[in-house]
Motif scaffolding. Sequence first.
Motif, PDB file in Angstrom:
ATOM      1  N   UNK A 270      14.408  17.133 -19.734  1.00  0.00           N
ATOM      2  CA  UNK A 270      15.308  16.102 -19.167  1.00  0.00           C
ATOM      3  C   UNK A 270      15.248  15.925 -17.405  1.00  0.00           C
ATOM      4  N   UNK A 271      15.282  17.144 -17.067  1.00  0.00           N
ATOM      5  CA  UNK A 271      15.042  16.966 -15.310  1.00  0.00           C
ATOM      6  C   UNK A 271      13.689  16.362 -14.961  1.00  0.00           C
ATOM      7  N   UNK A 272      12.543  16.826 -15.738  1.00  0.00           N
ATOM      8  CA  UNK A 272      11.507  16.101 -15.372  1.00  0.00           C
ATOM      9  C   UNK A 272      11.489  14.370 -15.807  1.00  0.00           C
ATOM     10  N   UNK A 273      12.232  14.243 -16.705  1.00  0.00           N
ATOM     11  CA  UNK A 273      12.333  12.666 -16.939  1.00  0.00           C
ATOM     12  C   UNK A 273      13.202  11.981 -15.870  1.00  0.00           C
ATOM     13  N   UNK A 274      14.120  12.641 -15.338  1.00  0.00           N
ATOM     14  CA  UNK A 274      14.997  12.058 -14.259  1.00  0.00           C
ATOM     15  C   UNK A 274      14.082  11.911 -12.983  1.00  0.00           C
ATOM     16  N   UNK A 275      13.402  12.826 -12.819  1.00  0.00           N
ATOM     17  CA  UNK A 275      12.431  12.777 -11.683  1.00  0.00           C
ATOM     18  C   UNK A 275      11.338  11.740 -11.772  1.00  0.00           C
ATOM     19  N   UNK A 276      10.754  11.559 -12.982  1.00  0.00           N
ATOM     20  CA  UNK A 276       9.979  10.383 -12.991  1.00  0.00           C
ATOM     21  C   UNK A 276      10.725   9.107 -13.063  1.00  0.00           C
ATOM     22  N   UNK A 277      11.574   8.940 -13.526  1.00  0.00           N
ATOM     23  CA  UNK A 277      12.541   7.633 -13.378  1.00  0.00           C
ATOM     24  C   UNK A 277      12.881   7.492 -11.988  1.00  0.00           C
ATOM     25  N   UNK A 278      13.280   8.381 -11.181  1.00  0.00           N
ATOM     26  CA  UNK A 278      13.455   8.185  -9.854  1.00  0.00           C
ATOM     27  C   UNK A 278      12.367   8.093  -8.997  1.00  0.00           C
ATOM     28  N   UNK A 279      11.375   8.467  -9.336  1.00  0.00           N
ATOM     29  CA  UNK A 279      10.216   8.337  -8.571  1.00  0.00           C
ATOM     30  C   UNK A 279       9.666   6.987  -8.693  1.00  0.00           C
TER      31      UNK A 279
ATOM     32  N   UNK B   4       0.951  -1.113   0.016  1.00  0.00           N
ATOM     33  CA  UNK B   4      -0.147   0.043  -0.130  1.00  0.00           C
ATOM     34  C   UNK B   4       0.926   1.273  -0.079  1.00  0.00           C
ATOM     35  N   UNK B   5       2.015   1.092   0.884  1.00  0.00           N
ATOM     36  CA  UNK B   5       2.913   2.332   0.863  1.00  0.00           C
ATOM     37  C   UNK B   5       3.465   2.694  -0.549  1.00  0.00           C
ATOM     38  N   UNK B   6       3.863   1.487  -1.024  1.00  0.00           N
ATOM     39  CA  UNK B   6       4.530   1.516  -2.570  1.00  0.00           C
ATOM     40  C   UNK B   6       3.556   2.243  -3.533  1.00  0.00           C
ATOM     41  N   UNK B   7       2.336   1.685  -3.475  1.00  0.00           N
ATOM     42  CA  UNK B   7       1.331   2.140  -4.379  1.00  0.00           C
ATOM     43  C   UNK B   7       1.219   3.657  -4.165  1.00  0.00           C
ATOM     44  N   UNK B   8       0.870   4.039  -2.739  1.00  0.00           N
ATOM     45  CA  UNK B   8       0.646   5.668  -2.302  1.00  0.00           C
ATOM     46  C   UNK B   8       1.818   6.389  -3.102  1.00  0.00           C
ATOM     47  N   UNK B   9       2.913   6.018  -2.798  1.00  0.00           N
ATOM     48  CA  UNK B   9       4.253   6.922  -3.124  1.00  0.00           C
ATOM     49  C   UNK B   9       4.101   6.828  -4.571  1.00  0.00           C
TER      50      UNK B   9
ATOM     51  N   UNK C 214       1.713   6.741  -6.592  1.00  0.00           N
ATOM     52  CA  UNK C 214       0.789   7.688  -7.116  1.00  0.00           C
ATOM     53  C   UNK C 214       1.061   9.029  -6.742  1.00  0.00           C
ATOM     54  N   UNK C 215       1.647   9.223  -5.586  1.00  0.00           N
ATOM     55  CA  UNK C 215       2.108  10.641  -5.228  1.00  0.00           C
ATOM     56  C   UNK C 215       3.164  11.194  -5.846  1.00  0.00           C
ATOM     57  N   UNK C 216       4.217  10.595  -6.221  1.00  0.00           N
ATOM     58  CA  UNK C 216       5.544  10.868  -6.885  1.00  0.00           C
ATOM     59  C   UNK C 216       5.138  11.191  -8.419  1.00  0.00           C
ATOM     60  N   UNK C 217       4.510  10.263  -9.130  1.00  0.00           N
ATOM     61  CA  UNK C 217       4.303  10.283 -10.187  1.00  0.00           C
ATOM     62  C   UNK C 217       3.127  11.150 -10.687  1.00  0.00           C
ATOM     63  N   UNK C 218       2.109  11.170 -10.064  1.00  0.00           N
ATOM     64  CA  UNK C 218       1.154  12.174  -9.769  1.00  0.00           C
ATOM     65  C   UNK C 218       0.551  12.335 -11.427  1.00  0.00           C
TER      66      UNK C 218
ATOM     67  N   UNK D 103       5.308  -7.473  -8.939  1.00  0.00           N
ATOM     68  CA  UNK D 103       4.328  -8.737  -8.627  1.00  0.00           C
ATOM     69  C   UNK D 103       4.007  -8.549  -7.170  1.00  0.00           C
ATOM     70  N   UNK D 104       5.214  -8.513  -6.177  1.00  0.00           N
ATOM     71  CA  UNK D 104       4.678  -8.205  -4.749  1.00  0.00           C
ATOM     72  C   UNK D 104       3.509  -6.944  -4.596  1.00  0.00           C
ATOM     73  N   UNK D 105       4.003  -6.018  -5.271  1.00  0.00           N
ATOM     74  CA  UNK D 105       3.369  -4.615  -4.995  1.00  0.00           C
ATOM     75  C   UNK D 105       1.982  -4.694  -5.374  1.00  0.00           C
ATOM     76  N   UNK D 106       1.877  -5.573  -6.891  1.00  0.00           N
ATOM     77  CA  UNK D 106       0.439  -5.647  -7.435  1.00  0.00           C
ATOM     78  C   UNK D 106      -0.443  -6.774  -6.671  1.00  0.00           C
ATOM     79  N   UNK D 107       0.211  -7.675  -6.115  1.00  0.00           N
ATOM     80  CA  UNK D 107      -0.633  -8.648  -5.128  1.00  0.00           C
ATOM     81  C   UNK D 107      -1.032  -8.043  -3.876  1.00  0.00           C
TER      82      UNK D 107
END
Lengths: 188, 183
Positions: A132-141, A92-97, A99-103, A154-158
Amino acid sequence: MSDAMKCDDIVESMLRGRVLSDEMKHHIERCEECTLLKKSIESLDAIGGEERLDDISARAVVTVLNTARELQSGGKSAPHARMVDWWLLRGLAAAALFVVIAGGGIMVLGRLLIDAVDEKPVVAVAELHFSSTELDELRTGISKGLAGFGLSYTDAAENGGIGGDLERIRKRISMFSTSLEYEFYGIN
Amino acid sequence: MADEDRELILGLKRRDVVSFEVIFEKYRRPVFSYIRGLVRDRALAEDCVQEVFLELVKNADRIDVARGVRGWLFRVARNKAVDAIRRNGRRALEGDEAVSSESIACSPDAEMIEKEGRVGLMKAISGLQDEEREIIMMRFFGGLTFAEAEQVSGISLNTLIWRCRRALKKLAKDLAADNSGRI
């Protein structure tokens, strides 16, 4: 009936705890082998009964009872319950993060990547819409959102309950990462 | 027996601690006796007993109420004993025999004779083949019926009875030889 068969029947009756007929009792009195077998059964019954009075140590009793109580109450010693809760939390934490980071960027990225499936070059499309900065942020997020928790897709999905979407996005990001030569750690 | 345990099993499935404690109290001695007869080491048998009852807590949902818990416990006990023997290798009745020998030396005559007989019988049981010793342990030390032993071992009733009869004949022969030797 032969004597051997009679002896076998008598022994079986004694083993099964059946009441012996007078004929059987009479046979036992005359048959040395049956007499010995009867004594063996009686000895074993007596010793077995005494052995069953013997017990494990008091320490072992306490250990079992305490551990059983903890397991039944789902306490710290309930490894199975703890693992499920912990994975669920992490998912759940991973999923929330995620969504938050990627937005909103993920929504756009998702659209881009879906478009990419329609044979539009991923890199070209991404570079058109993100700096390029936005792309970096997306990749990192994305990588932190999932890999940072040590979770596979798989784990996060399940555990996060958003399997379908994550699977779709996983495939798209694989294409995206390949195109951008970016390595995702800890992501299957 | 199955009816008596039915409510206890249902309680166990509801995670009722009291139900577990009643089952544990009822079966720990026969299970211990059975396992000790197979592994032939008291400390190892204690470890196995603990594992058996913790399996009971973890797998309560899998127990068939209609079949009762007794057969399930002895089935698990058998598996744990076999695993323990594989891990630790076979042991002679060294510990148990040593204690018995010491206690015989200090006993009054009648008690000594009885204890000698007991030690002799346990030694004779040790000399049986594995499959023969197992049915002796299930029937006399675990207190299982042949029908229950069939459930536990997966071996047919007729085969179990035949093995038990064969084991008894060997034991009777050993005991007769032992007794005549003393005369």
